[in-house]
Design a protein around this motif. Structure first.
Motif, PDB file in Angstrom:
ATOM      1  N   SER A 228       0.811  -1.215   0.000  1.00 38.91           N
ATOM      2  CA  SER A 228       0.000   0.000   0.000  1.00 38.91           C
ATOM      3  C   SER A 228       0.847   1.268   0.000  1.00 38.91           C
ATOM      4  CB  SER A 228      -0.929   0.012   1.222  1.00 38.91           C
ATOM      5  OG  SER A 228      -0.168   0.029   2.422  1.00 38.91           O
ATOM      6  N   GLY A 229       2.163   1.122   0.034  1.00 39.59           N
ATOM      7  CA  GLY A 229       3.025   2.294   0.052  1.00 39.59           C
ATOM      8  C   GLY A 229       3.010   3.028   1.383  1.00 39.59           C
ATOM      9  N   SER A 230       2.638   2.334   2.452  1.00 42.43           N
ATOM     10  CA  SER A 230       2.572   2.967   3.775  1.00 42.43           C
ATOM     11  C   SER A 230       3.906   2.825   4.513  1.00 42.43           C
ATOM     12  CB  SER A 230       1.455   2.331   4.610  1.00 42.43           C
ATOM     13  OG  SER A 230       0.206   2.461   3.956  1.00 42.43           O
ATOM     14  N   TRP A 231       4.122   3.721   5.454  1.00 47.51           N
ATOM     15  CA  TRP A 231       5.333   3.692   6.280  1.00 47.51           C
ATOM     16  C   TRP A 231       4.934   3.230   7.673  1.00 47.51           C
ATOM     17  CZ3 TRP A 231       6.911   6.599  10.661  1.00 47.51           C
ATOM     18  CH2 TRP A 231       8.292   6.465  10.984  1.00 47.51           C
ATOM     19  N   VAL A 232       5.651   2.250   8.204  1.00 54.12           N
ATOM     20  CA  VAL A 232       5.287   1.632   9.481  1.00 54.12           C
ATOM     21  C   VAL A 232       6.405   1.829  10.504  1.00 54.12           C
ATOM     22  CG1 VAL A 232       4.764  -0.534  10.664  1.00 54.12           C
ATOM     23  CG2 VAL A 232       3.810  -0.081   8.393  1.00 54.12           C
ATOM     24  N   GLN A 233       6.016   2.214  11.677  1.00 53.28           N
ATOM     25  CA  GLN A 233       6.954   2.295  12.801  1.00 53.28           C
ATOM     26  C   GLN A 233       6.415   1.392  13.919  1.00 53.28           C
ATOM     27  OE1 GLN A 233       7.147   5.981  15.084  1.00 53.28           O
ATOM     28  NE2 GLN A 233       9.368   5.735  15.286  1.00 53.28           N
ATOM     29  N   ILE A 234       7.260   0.528  14.390  1.00 52.31           N
ATOM     30  CA  ILE A 234       6.853  -0.418  15.440  1.00 52.31           C
ATOM     31  C   ILE A 234       7.590  -0.063  16.738  1.00 52.31           C
ATOM     32  CG2 ILE A 234       6.788  -2.832  16.159  1.00 52.31           C
ATOM     33  CD1 ILE A 234       6.785  -3.586  13.185  1.00 52.31           C
ATOM     34  N   MET A 235       6.827   0.132  17.790  1.00 50.53           N
ATOM     35  CA  MET A 235       7.408   0.422  19.098  1.00 50.53           C
ATOM     36  C   MET A 235       7.069  -0.727  20.045  1.00 50.53           C
ATOM     37  SD  MET A 235       6.753   3.610  21.719  1.00 50.53           S
ATOM     38  CE  MET A 235       7.395   4.800  20.545  1.00 50.53           C
ATOM     39  N   ILE A 236       8.133  -1.323  20.659  1.00 52.39           N
ATOM     40  CA  ILE A 236       7.969  -2.446  21.603  1.00 52.39           C
ATOM     41  C   ILE A 236       8.264  -1.931  23.009  1.00 52.39           C
ATOM     42  CG2 ILE A 236       8.719  -4.750  22.229  1.00 52.39           C
ATOM     43  CD1 ILE A 236       9.586  -5.151  19.334  1.00 52.39           C
ATOM     44  N   ILE A 237       7.313  -2.113  23.894  1.00 57.54           N
ATOM     45  CA  ILE A 237       7.435  -1.606  25.275  1.00 57.54           C
ATOM     46  C   ILE A 237       7.462  -2.772  26.250  1.00 57.54           C
ATOM     47  CG2 ILE A 237       6.367  -0.162  27.046  1.00 57.54           C
ATOM     48  CD1 ILE A 237       5.032   1.405  24.792  1.00 57.54           C
ATOM     49  N   GLY A 238       8.489  -2.825  27.074  1.00 56.46           N
ATOM     50  CA  GLY A 238       8.565  -3.839  28.119  1.00 56.46           C
ATOM     51  C   GLY A 238       8.228  -3.206  29.471  1.00 56.46           C
ATOM     52  N   SER A 239       7.727  -3.997  30.383  1.00 61.22           N
ATOM     53  CA  SER A 239       7.378  -3.451  31.714  1.00 61.22           C
ATOM     54  C   SER A 239       7.587  -4.514  32.789  1.00 61.22           C
ATOM     55  CB  SER A 239       5.926  -2.964  31.720  1.00 61.22           C
ATOM     56  OG  SER A 239       5.045  -4.051  31.486  1.00 61.22           O
ATOM     57  N   ALA A 240       7.659  -4.051  34.001  1.00 65.02           N
ATOM     58  CA  ALA A 240       7.792  -4.953  35.170  1.00 65.02           C
ATOM     59  C   ALA A 240       6.786  -4.498  36.224  1.00 65.02           C
ATOM     60  CB  ALA A 240       9.213  -4.903  35.721  1.00 65.02           C
ATOM     61  N   ASP A 241       6.527  -5.370  37.183  1.00 66.35           N
ATOM     62  CA  ASP A 241       5.566  -4.953  38.231  1.00 66.35           C
ATOM     63  C   ASP A 241       6.252  -3.967  39.193  1.00 66.35           C
ATOM     64  OD1 ASP A 241       7.145  -6.472  39.959  1.00 66.35           O
ATOM     65  OD2 ASP A 241       5.911  -8.259  39.635  1.00 66.35           O
ATOM     66  N   SER A 242       5.507  -3.519  40.123  1.00 62.69           N
ATOM     67  CA  SER A 242       6.003  -2.449  41.006  1.00 62.69           C
ATOM     68  C   SER A 242       6.834  -2.951  42.189  1.00 62.69           C
ATOM     69  CB  SER A 242       4.807  -1.644  41.551  1.00 62.69           C
ATOM     70  OG  SER A 242       3.901  -2.489  42.251  1.00 62.69           O
ATOM     71  N   THR A 243       6.938  -4.269  42.341  1.00 65.98           N
ATOM     72  CA  THR A 243       7.739  -4.796  43.453  1.00 65.98           C
ATOM     73  C   THR A 243       9.217  -4.697  43.099  1.00 65.98           C
ATOM     74  OG1 THR A 243       7.611  -7.043  42.584  1.00 65.98           O
ATOM     75  CG2 THR A 243       5.892  -6.366  44.131  1.00 65.98           C
ATOM     76  N   GLY A 244      10.057  -4.526  44.084  1.00 61.78           N
ATOM     77  CA  GLY A 244      11.498  -4.461  43.873  1.00 61.78           C
ATOM     78  C   GLY A 244      11.962  -3.038  43.615  1.00 61.78           C
ATOM     79  N   ALA A 245      13.255  -2.900  43.466  1.00 62.54           N
ATOM     80  CA  ALA A 245      13.864  -1.582  43.282  1.00 62.54           C
ATOM     81  C   ALA A 245      13.525  -1.040  41.903  1.00 62.54           C
ATOM     82  CB  ALA A 245      15.358  -1.669  43.463  1.00 62.54           C
ATOM     83  N   GLU A 246      13.398   0.269  41.796  1.00 56.67           N
ATOM     84  CA  GLU A 246      13.020   0.917  40.531  1.00 56.67           C
ATOM     85  C   GLU A 246      14.083   0.726  39.464  1.00 56.67           C
ATOM     86  OE1 GLU A 246      11.888   5.368  38.824  1.00 56.67           O
ATOM     87  OE2 GLU A 246      12.012   5.010  40.993  1.00 56.67           O
ATOM     88  N   THR A 247      15.354   0.817  39.883  1.00 58.50           N
ATOM     89  CA  THR A 247      16.439   0.653  38.907  1.00 58.50           C
ATOM     90  C   THR A 247      16.446  -0.751  38.326  1.00 58.50           C
ATOM     91  OG1 THR A 247      17.780   2.281  40.098  1.00 58.50           O
ATOM     92  CG2 THR A 247      18.926   0.819  38.547  1.00 58.50           C
ATOM     93  N   ALA A 248      16.236  -1.737  39.199  1.00 58.83           N
ATOM     94  CA  ALA A 248      16.213  -3.136  38.734  1.00 58.83           C
ATOM     95  C   ALA A 248      15.011  -3.370  37.832  1.00 58.83           C
ATOM     96  CB  ALA A 248      16.177  -4.072  39.935  1.00 58.83           C
ATOM     97  N   ASN A 249      13.865  -2.786  38.187  1.00 63.21           N
ATOM     98  CA  ASN A 249      12.669  -2.957  37.352  1.00 63.21           C
ATOM     99  C   ASN A 249      12.848  -2.308  35.974  1.00 63.21           C
ATOM    100  OD1 ASN A 249      11.238  -4.426  39.229  1.00 63.21           O
ATOM    101  ND2 ASN A 249      10.248  -2.640  40.157  1.00 63.21           N
ATOM    102  N   HIS A 250      13.547  -1.206  35.937  1.00 64.90           N
ATOM    103  CA  HIS A 250      13.794  -0.538  34.658  1.00 64.90           C
ATOM    104  C   HIS A 250      14.656  -1.415  33.751  1.00 64.90           C
ATOM    105  CE1 HIS A 250      14.347   2.692  31.789  1.00 64.90           C
ATOM    106  NE2 HIS A 250      15.685   2.481  31.857  1.00 64.90           N
TER     107      HIS A 250
END
Length: 325
Positions: free
Chosen positions: A296-318
């Motif tokens: 179709s001549g379209s331009w596609v951008q794919i964004m992949i987002i990972g996440s963790a739960d709120s338990t544990g240290a913020e730096t480790a979760n990041h």
């Protein structure tokens, strides 16, 4: 003598046969002696009156002579008798036989000519009635028939129409110049031929506007949009009711991918067992997305987002979220 050259009279012994031709019939008079020149005018008046009053019967003639009983008064006017004082010798039997054979041969020839002219007239009438054919010339020339004019390539085949009339093909010369008629049916047929729409597309035409409905790949829509206005008679190509299947699939895959959530084992980058299949399905949908985007001549951008739960240290979760992505 050919029908085109005409036959005014011929002689058999002391008898003469005068011919007065008409468009669809002739008068043949057998004359003994010297007939007055005025008799030609009598024959001419009779044949003209018969054609005027019996036009419908002559046009539909199929060999049945009963309807021509109404012509008897005109034909009886052609019968004239004048005596001359000099005694006449009685013609021999051989002379009568020769005269009879000549009359029979003349009748057969005239019937063939009449029948052929009727077929020629029927052929020309059929051509005049055929859409996409314009007759500009129809005449007899050098013992043959000539018909010329304009013919749309999508119109009926004149040779086929000729065969249907029963005329001998070698007696007819066809000369046709190509042209494109602007009759709506021909414009639509030409658009179908040039655009070759898929079975899922329907084309209609009305007052210069060619309308496409249904669904089609993006490439066909793009090509048709460029080509359609160049078709003779098409001033606008309408695609508002046409679904682009590539864009539709692209949107569907986008929605499916965005709704996909993959779960991991707690504090790990390993997928949970029940999401291995989901990962495989996601891969297939991503490939389909890219495929239809390219079509179709379209331009596609794919964004992949990972996440963790709120338990544990913020730096480790990041770090865990990055790893899972």
């Amino acid at each position: 003598v050919s029908a085109e050259e005409g036959l005014e009279s011929f002689h058999v012994g002391e008898l003469s046969v005068w011919i007065e031709p008409g468009p669809r019939a002739i008068i043949a008079g057998v004359i003994r002696g010297n007939a007055p020149h005025e008799l030609h005018a009598v024959f001419q008046d009779a044949i003209e009156t018969i054609h005027l009053e019996q036009r419908d019967i002559l046009t539909s003639f199929n060999g049945e002579t009963t309807p021509f009983e109404a012509c008897r008064p005109q034909l009886e006017d052609c019968l004239q008798l004048q005596h001359q004082e000099a005694p006449q010798t009685r013609p021999s039997v051989l002379l009568w036989l020769l005269l009879g054979a000549a009359v029979i041969g003349l009748g057969a020839w005239l019937f063939g000519v009449f029948q052929e002219r009727g077929r020629w007239t029927a052929y020309i009438d059929r051509l005049h009635a055929e859409p996409g054919i314009v007759v500009t010339t129809a005449q007899q020339r050098e013992g043959k028939y000539l018909v010329a004019g304009l013919r749309d390539p999508l119109a009926a085949d004149p040779d086929q129409l000729l065969r249907e009339t029963g005329l001998e093909p070698h007696r007819v010369i066809n000369q046709w110049e190509p042209y494109q008629t602007l009759l709506p049916a021909f414009i639509l047929k030409r658009a179908q031929q040039i655009l070759s729409p898929p079975s899922s597309v329907s084309l209609t035409f009305d007052e210069g506007q060619l309308v496409a409905t249904g669904s089609a790949p993006h490439q066909w829509i793009a090509t048709a949009t460029t080509v359609a206005p160049a078709i003779a008679g098409v001033t606008h190509f309408q695609t508002d009711a046409l679904v682009d299947t590539d864009l539709k699939t692209l949107q569907m895959r986008k929605t499916q991918i965005e709704r996909t959530m993959l779960r991991f084992v707690s504090d790990s980058v390993q997928f949970t067992p029940d999401h291995e299949i989901a990962l495989s399905l996601l891969t297939s949908r991503l490939r389909s997305l890219l495929l239809h985007a390219g079509r179709s001549g379209s331009w596609v951008q794919i964004m992949i987002i990972g996440s963790a739960d709120s338990t544990g240290a913020e730096t480790a979760n990041h770090r865990l979220s990055q790893a899972r992505a």
